[in-house]
Design a protein around this motif. Sequence first.
Motif, mmCIF file in Angstrom:
data_model
loop_
_atom_site.group_PDB
_atom_site.id
_atom_site.type_symbol
_atom_site.label_atom_id
_atom_site.label_comp_id
_atom_site.label_asym_id
_atom_site.label_seq_id
_atom_site.Cartn_x
_atom_site.Cartn_y
_atom_site.Cartn_z
ATOM 1 N N PRO A 1 0.702 -1.119 -0.076
ATOM 2 C CA PRO A 1 -0.080 0.013 -0.116
ATOM 3 C C PRO A 1 0.842 1.417 -0.007
ATOM 4 N N MET A 2 1.804 1.227 0.815
ATOM 5 C CA MET A 2 2.733 2.479 0.896
ATOM 6 C C MET A 2 3.505 2.632 -0.539
ATOM 7 N N ALA B 1 0.387 2.895 -3.851
ATOM 8 C CA ALA B 1 -0.999 3.783 -3.880
ATOM 9 C C ALA B 1 -0.726 4.979 -4.596
ATOM 10 N N ILE C 1 -7.590 -0.649 0.948
ATOM 11 C CA ILE C 1 -6.968 0.480 1.455
ATOM 12 C C ILE C 1 -7.035 1.631 0.638
ATOM 13 N N LEU D 1 -8.799 5.280 1.920
ATOM 14 C CA LEU D 1 -7.847 6.519 2.258
ATOM 15 C C LEU D 1 -7.631 7.229 0.988
ATOM 16 N N THR E 1 -5.047 7.762 -2.721
ATOM 17 C CA THR E 1 -3.779 7.537 -3.219
ATOM 18 C C THR E 1 -2.819 8.673 -2.330
ATOM 19 N N GLU F 1 -3.177 10.266 0.591
ATOM 20 C CA GLU F 1 -2.767 10.164 2.101
ATOM 21 C C GLU F 1 -1.923 8.941 2.117
ATOM 22 N N ILE F 2 -2.063 7.509 1.630
ATOM 23 C CA ILE F 2 -1.204 6.778 1.843
ATOM 24 C C ILE F 2 0.203 6.648 1.360
ATOM 25 N N SER F 3 0.158 7.514 0.317
ATOM 26 C CA SER F 3 1.852 7.560 -0.101
ATOM 27 C C SER F 3 2.667 8.621 0.615
ATOM 28 N N LEU G 1 0.294 3.733 8.945
ATOM 29 C CA LEU G 1 -0.927 3.155 8.054
ATOM 30 C C LEU G 1 -2.073 2.707 8.951
#
Length: 399
Positions: free
Chosen positions: A23-24, A27, A235, A239, A241, A243-245, A253
């Motif tokens: 995810p990190m 995203a 995910i 949330l 893209t 925010e996750i990045s 997370l």
Amino acid sequence: MKLFGSALILSGTALGAGMLGIPMALAQFGFTVSLILMLVIFVGTTYGALLLTEACTKTSQTGGMNSVAQLSLGTGGKYFINFFFYMLLICILVAYILGIGDLFHNLWAGLGFDVPQQVCYTVFSFIMAVVIIAGKSYIDLLNRVLFILMITMLITVVVSLFTNIHLDYLEQTPDFLWKDVVKHSTTIFTSFASMVVIPSLVMYNKEATPKQMRNMILLGSIIPLVCYLTWLFAIIGNLGTAEISQFDNISELIAAFGGSSGTLKTIIAIFSALALVTSFLGVSMALFDQNKDAIAGIVKRTKLEEGKVTAILIFALTFILPLLVTGLFSNKFLNMLDYAGITLVFLAVWGPLAMAWNVRKPSFKIASAEHAYTAGGGTFALVASFLFGAFILVSTFFS
């Protein structure tokens, strides 16, 4: 059940890195681009795993990469493979230890106890050491229980998150450079490459037929793919893209679900911990077998007596050394996955490719024709595998 348990060990070894790192890492590119990249890397790593399985079934290896490389590539090839194998295992173990330390530190902090991360991951490592030393049947049993519990948690989390999916988040096409997609290919590659446990699992299932071996590898590779896609969908859909990045570690997370119920955040934290634990079991098992295999070879050549000193050396190289290295790379979870990706090109793609090429030669004496497996695809698949490895290696220079 042994084959099914082995497939779960293969899956569990991959899931620790992927469920937390994907995810990190992905995203920022949106769901569609991430899906395509993930499918390409899945095909490449799965074929590499099948090639390594072929090499393991055609040699009289003893459960470690050391003996597989010696028998298929010779002494020079063995040293080359061993160097990258140790580099890979240490990098992955350090990444998992960092993730485990971060999770358990925050878990204790939530209960009102300030336990340093170093204490958390050191105690955990020694507990896992007891299981690894006990033998593969105990690893298999514990992994089955943890894996089933982890999948139960995943289903619970996904069902909860699916009630709050924003389709516009999934349809987002953020601005990005394609060189950044290539750059993060190493992280995704690492998330799929659980080949480190294949020599151990082939030895564990040495009575299995070639078809059973193939199906074990395919099942163990498909399960992570399904989990990754489901997890990434949930995910990003919750949330977005952007925010996750921005996240740098696992606790960030989990903290992002601040608007969610405390129960959901707890389940996500437990699920993340289980993903890391199952991966830690697989990788440390592979490192333990590799050290035992390599040291047994040294003992045999030098005619030394096996004893307590040998056992202590195997223990230190498997569990103490990664802990010492971890102290040098605090808060570098994704970085360690990138470092692992560099070594994986030689171990998960080109290494198995060279091994399979040699064991297919008419002059090579196959250990057991009855249990020997040969990966399909012929020369075309071998060339495609080589090009896939070149792509991943190029991506490491962007990192």
